[in-house]
Design an enzyme around this catalytic site. Structure first.
Site, PDB file in Angstrom:
ATOM      1  N   LYS A 147      40.764 -24.845  13.517  1.00  0.00           N
ATOM      2  CA  LYS A 147      39.934 -24.317  12.230  1.00  0.00           C
ATOM      3  C   LYS A 147      38.925 -25.266  11.933  1.00  0.00           C
ATOM      4  CE  LYS A 147      40.927 -20.506   9.702  1.00  0.00           C
ATOM      5  NZ  LYS A 147      41.352 -19.236  10.272  1.00  0.00           N
ATOM      6  N   GLY A 174      44.414  -2.381  -0.841  1.00  0.00           N
ATOM      7  CA  GLY A 174      43.054  -2.779  -0.375  1.00  0.00           C
ATOM      8  C   GLY A 174      42.240  -1.866   0.212  1.00  0.00           C
ATOM      9  N   GLY A 207      39.414  -2.747   2.428  1.00  0.00           N
ATOM     10  CA  GLY A 207      38.416  -3.468   2.988  1.00  0.00           C
ATOM     11  C   GLY A 207      38.512  -3.025   4.575  1.00  0.00           C
ATOM     12  N   ASN A 208      38.041  -4.055   5.546  1.00  0.00           N
ATOM     13  CA  ASN A 208      37.958  -3.820   7.061  1.00  0.00           C
ATOM     14  C   ASN A 208      39.311  -3.515   7.253  1.00  0.00           C
ATOM     15  OD1 ASN A 208      38.510  -5.565   9.659  1.00  0.00           O
ATOM     16  ND2 ASN A 208      36.696  -4.279   9.647  1.00  0.00           N
TER      17      ASN A 208
HETATM   18  P1  NAD Z   1      38.017  -7.312   2.933  1.00  0.00           P
HETATM   19  O1  NAD Z   1      37.286  -8.106   2.188  1.00  0.00           O
HETATM   20  O2  NAD Z   1      37.037  -6.406   3.692  1.00  0.00           O
HETATM   21  O3  NAD Z   1      38.767  -6.223   1.867  1.00  0.00           O
HETATM   22  C1  NAD Z   1      39.782  -6.857   0.878  1.00  0.00           C
HETATM   23  C2  NAD Z   1      40.046  -5.609   0.059  1.00  0.00           C
HETATM   24  O4  NAD Z   1      40.982  -5.993  -0.872  1.00  0.00           O
HETATM   25  C3  NAD Z   1      38.788  -4.978  -0.654  1.00  0.00           C
HETATM   26  O5  NAD Z   1      39.036  -3.552  -0.589  1.00  0.00           O
HETATM   27  C4  NAD Z   1      39.028  -5.539  -2.208  1.00  0.00           C
HETATM   28  O6  NAD Z   1      38.474  -4.671  -3.060  1.00  0.00           O
HETATM   29  C5  NAD Z   1      40.556  -5.539  -2.210  1.00  0.00           C
HETATM   30  N1  NAD Z   1      40.930  -6.310  -3.353  1.00  0.00           N
HETATM   31  C6  NAD Z   1      40.612  -7.336  -3.581  1.00  0.00           C
HETATM   32  N2  NAD Z   1      41.570  -7.898  -4.812  1.00  0.00           N
HETATM   33  C7  NAD Z   1      42.382  -7.136  -4.824  1.00  0.00           C
HETATM   34  C8  NAD Z   1      43.264  -6.991  -5.775  1.00  0.00           C
HETATM   35  N3  NAD Z   1      43.734  -7.998  -6.680  1.00  0.00           N
HETATM   36  N4  NAD Z   1      44.168  -5.733  -5.760  1.00  0.00           N
HETATM   37  C9  NAD Z   1      44.012  -4.796  -4.960  1.00  0.00           C
HETATM   38  N5  NAD Z   1      42.859  -4.775  -3.882  1.00  0.00           N
HETATM   39  C10 NAD Z   1      42.096  -6.013  -3.910  1.00  0.00           C
HETATM   40  O7  NAD Z   1      38.951  -8.056   3.724  1.00  0.00           O
HETATM   41  P2  NAD Z   1      39.664  -7.715   5.080  1.00  0.00           P
HETATM   42  O8  NAD Z   1      38.883  -8.299   6.270  1.00  0.00           O
HETATM   43  O9  NAD Z   1      40.139  -6.108   4.994  1.00  0.00           O
HETATM   44  O10 NAD Z   1      41.219  -8.626   4.965  1.00  0.00           O
HETATM   45  C11 NAD Z   1      42.228  -8.378   3.894  1.00  0.00           C
HETATM   46  C12 NAD Z   1      43.379  -9.429   4.443  1.00  0.00           C
HETATM   47  O11 NAD Z   1      43.633  -9.184   5.885  1.00  0.00           O
HETATM   48  C13 NAD Z   1      43.138 -10.485   4.187  1.00  0.00           C
HETATM   49  O12 NAD Z   1      44.275 -11.348   3.715  1.00  0.00           O
HETATM   50  C14 NAD Z   1      42.598 -11.361   5.322  1.00  0.00           C
HETATM   51  O13 NAD Z   1      42.723 -12.536   5.458  1.00  0.00           O
HETATM   52  C15 NAD Z   1      43.439 -10.598   6.538  1.00  0.00           C
HETATM   53  N6  NAD Z   1      43.052 -10.333   7.871  1.00  0.00           N
HETATM   54  C16 NAD Z   1      41.827  -9.874   8.048  1.00  0.00           C
HETATM   55  C17 NAD Z   1      41.288  -9.852   9.350  1.00  0.00           C
HETATM   56  C18 NAD Z   1      40.148  -9.148   9.583  1.00  0.00           C
HETATM   57  O14 NAD Z   1      39.845  -9.157  10.921  1.00  0.00           O
HETATM   58  N7  NAD Z   1      39.400  -8.536   9.104  1.00  0.00           N
HETATM   59  C19 NAD Z   1      42.464 -10.473  10.407  1.00  0.00           C
HETATM   60  C20 NAD Z   1      43.469 -11.244  10.030  1.00  0.00           C
HETATM   61  C21 NAD Z   1      43.780 -10.917   8.600  1.00  0.00           C
END
Ligand code: NAD
Length: 428
Positions: free
Chosen positions: A107, A219, A221-222
């Site tokens: 990291k 959530g 998001g992605n």
């Molecule tokens: P993102 O930023 O695309 O989405 C996050 C979502 O969470 C958004 O919809 C946001 O509105 C919502 N959110 C934020 N605060 C909130 C709250 N207090 N209550 C409810 N919803 C809330 O992020 P992502 O890429 O989808 O990642 C989400 C999680 O998955 C994170 O913990 C990230 O570390 C983990 N993760 C992501 C990946 C990846 O490839 N994207 C891989 C491994 C782990």
């Protein structure tokens, strides 16, 4: 007495010590694995747009590379600390090992706030970071990726600087590149789809027919969006998602008993990820408080937003119908909530297995880049599914054989694989 500030590295070491004890690892192995193998700390001097100079602090931590080159993101954050980077590097080692990809954990980061930096200044930081570690990273040593506040453009600037210094084209140096510039198809879907590949297996083990199940997601998001999509394609009914509301500075849950439609919701989501409440109401969604997702009458819960969401305070609100919790987010469950989940016999797919689809696809990107030959999307997704299923099976077999919690089983598998690699190499 003053409360000691949270230290992620101390927590990661404690987790490791507990598992090392259960596995009966010898002392030299413990000493090696509870610390990073190598660390680079350096300064990155930059000429700013106004002609002045600023110096930023950068890190790269290589926790362990016994199973293959290190892999892990680069974070740009004003509050970055080396201990956070150390903890994240260690967790990457376990994550790669649990899905059995031939990579170690690393990291990196730079203490900076990209919000206050122009594109040119960010480019200078990316190039400066690479110049400081160019001899210690690379396709066969350590492969960086995007992370907090970094994305594909940062990766391309870093790649370009690395290639200038090394005199050649080395697309396998870094992942998270845009498709067409060395990126892999399927990366966008990979983490969310991976979550559901493991959910399907968990449901098979529990004798649940996925077509008759409902799921509640935190959530939008992605990770959550693609998990919802594949869950629906597999026949399940998703009944809610939640998101952060940028204007109201709070979160809401969007529920529809007949099932939510992710495309419809995406069409009313703004660039900050906030779903429009009025439009959602018109489309028949009920708008509930942010933590309502956890109370829904569903067979499956998928926390896919943030860390620290299922806690001692709200775990008792989990509906009695819930049979599976799949941790899409990193660290969504506290140890107190873990105890409740375990007691109630809910099947848990732990975060570093559940969301490993992302790093697995990054590994595929690296493989394709090193070959300079790129696969179709279907090939990527088939390989991803195979890897996720194999990872899941190994963990769940151990959990049922030894009658232990899935999280403990996942740590035991990951750590023993890395320890074995160190022994086989004759290191300890
Ligand atoms: P993102 O930023 O695309 O989405 C996050 C979502 O969470 C958004 O919809 C946001 O509105 C919502 N959110 C934020 N605060 C909130 C709250 N207090 N209550 C409810 N919803 C809330 O992020 P992502 O890429 O989808 O990642 C989400 C999680 O998955 C994170 O913990 C990230 O570390 C983990 N993760 C992501 C990946 C990846 O490839 N994207 C891989 C491994 C782990």
């Amino acid at each position: 007495m003053e409360k000691k500030p949270f230290n992620a590295f101390e927590m990661a070491q404690q987790q490791f010590d507990n598992v090392a004890e259960k596995l009966g690892l010898n002392n030299p192995t413990r000493e090696l694995l509870r610390n990073p193998l190598r660390e680079y700390h350096f300064m990155v001097p930059i000429r700013m747009d106004d002609g002045s100079y600023q110096v930023f602090k950068g890190f790269r931590v290589q926790h362990n590379d016994a199973r293959g080159p290190c892999k892990g993101g680069i974070r740009f954050h004003p509050h970055e600390t080396v201990d956070t980077v150390r903890a994240l590097a260690m967790w990457m080692t376990w994550k790669c090992a649990v899905v059995d990809i031939p990579l170690g954990g690393g990291k990196g980061g730079v203490i900076c706030d990209p919000h206050n930096l122009s594109d040119r200044e960010q480019e200078a930081i990316c190039r400066g970071w690479v110049r400081q570690v160019a001899l210690n990273v690379g396709p066969v040593q350590d492969v960086p990726a995007p992370d907090v506040m970094t994305h594909g453009q940062h990766m391309l600037w870093m790649l370009d600087e690395f290639e200038r210094l090394r005199g050649g084209r080395f697309p396998g140096f870094i992942t998270g590149k845009p498709v067409g510039m060395g990126g892999s198809l399927g990366r966008t879907e990979a983490t969310g789809y991976g979550v559901i590949y493991t959910v399907r297996e968990a449901m098979k083990e529990l004798g649940l027919e996925i077509g008759k199940t409902t799921g509640a997601f935190q959530g939008f998001g992605n990770v959550s969006q693609y998990a919802v999509r594949l869950f629906r394609e597999s026949g399940g009914k998703a009944i809610c998602v939640s998101c952060w509301d940028q204007e109201d500075k709070t979160s809401y849950t969007f529920c529809r008993e007949s099932g939510i439609d992710p495309d419809e919701l995406v069409s009313i989501t703004d660039k900050f990820g906030t779903i429009n409440k009025e439009k959602a109401k018109k489309a028949g969604y009920e708008i509930l408080p942010g933590d309502a997702w956890i109370e829904q009458e569903a067979d499956l819960l998928v926390p896919a937003a943030l860390e620290n969401q299922v806690t001692g305070a709200n775990a008792s609100n989990i509906h009695k119908r819930v049979r599976v919790i799949a941790e899409g987010a990193n660290g969504p469950t506290t140890p107190e909530a873990d105890r409740v989940i375990r007691q109630r016999g809910i099947f848990l797919v732990p975060d570093f297995l559940c969301n490993a689809g992302g790093v697995t696809c990054s590994y595929f990107e690296q493989v394709q880049s090193n070959m300079n030959h790129y696969w179709g999307k279907n090939e990527v997704l088939v390989q991803l599914e195979n890897k996720m299923i194999a990872g899941f099976k190994a963990v769940s077999d151990l959990a049922s054989k030894k009658n232990i919690y899935m999280r403990d089983a996942a740590y035991m598998i990951a750590i023993s694989r890395v320890a074995d690699a160190c022994h086989l190499r004759g290191w300890v």
